[in-house]
Design an enzyme around this catalytic site. Structure first.
Site, PDB file in Angstrom:
ATOM      1  N   GLU A   1       0.846  -1.190   0.000  1.00  0.00           N
ATOM      2  CA  GLU A   1       0.000   0.000   0.000  1.00  0.00           C
ATOM      3  C   GLU A   1       0.878   1.236   0.000  1.00  0.00           C
ATOM      4  OE1 GLU A   1      -4.190  -1.094   2.296  1.00  0.00           O
ATOM      5  OE2 GLU A   1      -2.618  -0.024   3.374  1.00  0.00           O
TER       6      GLU A   1
ATOM      7  N   HIS B   1      -5.116   7.334  12.512  1.00  0.00           N
ATOM      8  CA  HIS B   1      -5.825   6.054  12.469  1.00  0.00           C
ATOM      9  C   HIS B   1      -7.172   6.274  13.158  1.00  0.00           C
ATOM     10  CE1 HIS B   1      -5.522   1.441  12.780  1.00  0.00           C
ATOM     11  NE2 HIS B   1      -6.736   1.779  13.144  1.00  0.00           N
TER      12      HIS B   1
ATOM     13  N   GLU C   1      -9.287  -1.586   7.093  1.00  0.00           N
ATOM     14  CA  GLU C   1      -9.727  -2.954   7.319  1.00  0.00           C
ATOM     15  C   GLU C   1     -11.019  -2.954   8.139  1.00  0.00           C
ATOM     16  OE1 GLU C   1      -7.163  -5.328   9.820  1.00  0.00           O
ATOM     17  OE2 GLU C   1      -6.418  -3.557  10.843  1.00  0.00           O
TER      18      GLU C   1
ATOM     19  N   ASN D   1     -12.641  -4.895  11.404  1.00  0.00           N
ATOM     20  CA  ASN D   1     -12.436  -5.794  12.537  1.00  0.00           C
ATOM     21  C   ASN D   1     -13.765  -6.444  12.876  1.00  0.00           C
ATOM     22  OD1 ASN D   1     -10.175  -3.389  13.600  1.00  0.00           O
ATOM     23  ND2 ASN D   1      -9.552  -5.484  13.196  1.00  0.00           N
TER      24      ASN D   1
ATOM     25  N   ARG E   1     -15.145  -8.064  15.192  1.00  0.00           N
ATOM     26  CA  ARG E   1     -15.201  -8.433  16.610  1.00  0.00           C
ATOM     27  C   ARG E   1     -15.331  -7.176  17.455  1.00  0.00           C
ATOM     28  NH1 ARG E   1     -10.346  -6.371  17.952  1.00  0.00           N
ATOM     29  NH2 ARG E   1      -8.616  -6.630  16.480  1.00  0.00           N
TER      30      ARG E   1
ATOM     31  N   VAL F   1     -10.604  -3.738  21.541  1.00  0.00           N
ATOM     32  CA  VAL F   1     -10.037  -3.469  22.866  1.00  0.00           C
ATOM     33  C   VAL F   1     -10.531  -2.115  23.387  1.00  0.00           C
ATOM     34  CG1 VAL F   1      -7.885  -3.110  24.158  1.00  0.00           C
ATOM     35  CG2 VAL F   1      -7.982  -4.832  22.341  1.00  0.00           C
TER      36      VAL F   1
END
Length: 450
Positions: free
Chosen positions: A200, A208, A288, A290, A292, A295
């Site tokens: 990339e 982020h 991306e 995630n 799930r 954290v």
């Protein structure tokens, strides 16, 4: 509603899931390795089962043993937490095969998003902007060199599978790429069983930023604002906050809308996160998904008033979302720091026995703990021992509160990164909102803790 849930995880996230289950009057089953027999989550659950030796591949990654325990305990569902088996397609399939609800998205969705290359293709097809790069596994280093010359340096060499920064490296020229390729490919193969690599374009001075989603079985999908997760070391997050100090309401709606479109494009169900990278001009690119719980989910809970674990359980139970996008309101500011058992200078793990532990209390303070005084921090697992979440009416108030609380936080017997966290939240650049992924390298790496 479910009668009994097994938590296929350990430490603070297992304890946190148990807390919500208790609130919902759902019985819980904990699993533990020989190294974790005295861990707090073992005592908190209604039932607990030993599943193997300390090493994760013999215990927390032992799918056959975990399913065996789940069947014997007659559970209705399994909550995987984060890490470990939470994004394992085969584990989600085995749950379904044994008539156990997997609290998360479908195995097909996990599989699609488990490959970053496949995810890039799907998001591009859905009209989501992706970082310029390659869209097929690199055959060898020669192909990587050709593609890098086409994209232009600097670039990021990345593993298609897994996460946590494993197999990922910044590359500034052809010589560095040739040196990095084979080693990163091997690491990806060793950790994830998949050595597929891609490239990339490197976004300079990026942030982020991720969007939290909830989606039910009927396709109703909402976003719960964003989290700023730019303070990282070795591509792993250290400090997270919500909302981002860089995002305005217009950009928030644009990113939220893009995340919802991404979720709908893959038929996403349950809680999930779409991660973006953002440049200095607020252009954002898909990174991306995630599949799930994250954290850092507590900062979203603190500013929305929602229990994300409860929402996960209700969705898995077949319930429709009880809230719409118009019901989502962001109130105040929340910051989370991850407390690691590690040397604050080298970032290397610091196992040992916690001889003293004193945590501050207060109305705007939330602790998620994996340990207590007398706990032994072993070298077998991730060195994160706690998460500290602090809230304020404003970002400045939250920073002030966090700084004060960290000064009162005492862990003895092992080294921790608390000195590093203090330096981060008191740094003028952090206070000003200059929280790029280069923060630690730019401002903290040259100074040492005594």
């Amino acid at each position: 509603m479910f009668n009994k849930i097994l938590i296929a995880n350990r430490g603070e996230i297992a304890a946190r899931i148990i807390r919500t289950c208790e609130k919902m009057e759902i019985k819980t089953v904990a699993i533990y390795s020989e190294a974790d027999q005295h861990s707090p989550h073992v005592e908190l659950a209604d039932e607990s089962f030993l599943i193997g030796p300390p090493r994760v591949n013999e215990s927390y990654l032992n799918m056959e043993k975990i399913i065996e325990v789940a069947v014997a305990a007659n559970v209705d569902a399994i909550h995987p937490g984060y890490g470990l088996l939470s994004e394992n397609t085969e584990f989600a399939k085995r749950c379904t095969e044994n008539k156990i609800i997997f609290i998360g998205p479908s195995p097909a969705t996990i599989s699609q998003m488990g490959s970053k290359i496949e995810a890039r293709k799907l998001m591009s097809q859905a009209g989501i902007t992706i970082v310029p790069g390659t869209d097929a596994p690199l055959v060898d280093v020669e192909e990587a060199v050709r593609e890098a010359n086409h994209i232009g340096y600097p670039i990021m060499l990345k593993a298609s599978a897994g996460g946590g920064g494993i197999g990922m490296q910044r590359v500034d020229d052809e010589e560095a790429l040739r040196k990095a390729f084979q080693g990163n490919q091997k690491r990806a193969k060793d950790f994830f069983g998949d050595g597929a690599m891609f490239l990339e374009k490197l976004i300079l001075n990026p942030r982020h930023i991720e969007i939290q989603l909830l989606a039910d079985k009927e396709g109703n999908t909402i976003y719960l604002g964003e989290r700023e997760c730019s303070i990282q070391r070795r591509h792993q997050k250290v400090v997270e906050e919500a909302p981002s100090p860089f995002i305005d309401e217009t950009t928030r709606k644009q990113m939220g809308g893009a995340a919802v479109r991404a979720a709908k494009a893959i038929g996403y169900e349950n809680a999930g996160t779409v991660e973006f990278i953002m440049d200095e001009n607020k252009n954002f690119y898909f990174l991306e998904v995630n599949t799930r719980l994250q954290v850092e989910h507590p900062v979203t809970e603190e500013i929305t008033g929602l229990d994300l674990v409860e929402q996960q359980i209700r969705i898995a139970n077949g319930e429709m979302l009880s809230i719409s996008q118009e019901d989502v309101h962001l109130n105040g500011h929340a910051i989370e720091v991850r407390i690691y058992a590690e040397d604050p200078n080298t970032f290397f793990p610091s196992p040992g026995t916690i001889t003293s532990l004193s945590i501050p209390k207060g109305g705007n303070i939330r602790h998620e703990l994996a340990v207590r005084q007398g706990s032994v921090v072993t070298p077998f697992y991730d060195p994160m021992i706690a998460k500290l979440i602090v809230k304020g009416l404003t970002r400045n108030e939250a920073i002030k509160n966090m700084s004060e609380v960290l000064d009162q936080y005492i862990v003895e017997g092992i080294k921790t990164n608390i000195p590093t966290l203090k330096r981060i939240v008191s740094h003028p650049e952090y206070i000003s909102g200059n929280t790029t992924t280069n923060f630690i390298d730019s401002y903290l790496k040259t100074t040492k803790v005594n």
